[in-house]
Write a protein that holds these residues in place. Structure first.
Motif, PDB file in Angstrom:
ATOM      1  N   SER A 268       0.834  -1.199   0.000  1.00 51.19           N
ATOM      2  CA  SER A 268       0.000   0.000   0.000  1.00 51.19           C
ATOM      3  C   SER A 268       0.869   1.249   0.000  1.00 51.19           C
ATOM      4  O   SER A 268       1.867   1.328   0.713  1.00 51.19           O
ATOM      5  N   SER A 269       0.473   2.232  -0.786  1.00 44.12           N
ATOM      6  CA  SER A 269       1.222   3.494  -0.838  1.00 44.12           C
ATOM      7  C   SER A 269       1.087   4.273   0.466  1.00 44.12           C
ATOM      8  O   SER A 269       1.870   5.171   0.733  1.00 44.12           O
TER       9      SER A 269
ATOM     10  N   CYS B 238       2.939  -2.376   7.200  1.00 44.78           N
ATOM     11  CA  CYS B 238       2.600  -2.449   5.782  1.00 44.78           C
ATOM     12  C   CYS B 238       1.485  -3.446   5.509  1.00 44.78           C
ATOM     13  O   CYS B 238       1.481  -4.554   6.025  1.00 44.78           O
TER      14      CYS B 238
END
Length: 76
Positions: free
Chosen positions: A20-21, A31
Motif C-alpha cells: 500500500s502506498s 505495511c
C-alpha cells in the motif's frame, strides 16, 4: 461469482503482492499488501507474509474502496 473458499484456494505468486502506498510512512514499517486474484483481491500483513490473509470478492473490494474514499472526502 466466486465464494471465499474459491478465492482462498488460489495460488498467489509472490510478485502479485503490492505494498500500500499509505503504509510505512512514519509508522515504523507497518505495511499492508494487496494482490489481485481471479474474482477479487487478497490482503496480507507484509511483516507476516505466511500468516492469515483476507479475501474480498470484486464487489466487496469495490464497496471497501468506495467507503475509504467517502471517509477521505468527509462524507461518512
Amino acid at each position: 461469482m466466486p465464494d471465499k473458499n474459491e478465492l482462498s484456494n488460489q495460488t498467489i505468486p509472490e510478485a502479485a503482492w503490492v505494498k500500500s502506498s499509505f503504509s510505512g510512512a512514519g509508522s515504523g514499517g507497518d505495511c499492508v499488501e494487496v494482490a489481485k486474484i481471479q474474482g477479487g483481491r487478497a490482503l496480507r500483513d507484509s511483516k507476516n507474509p505466511d500468516g492469515p490473509k483476507l479475501f474480498f470478492t470484486d464487489g466487496e473490494w469495490s464497496s471497501f474502496i468506495l467507503g475509504v474514499r467517502a471517509e477521505e472526502d468527509g462524507l461518512v
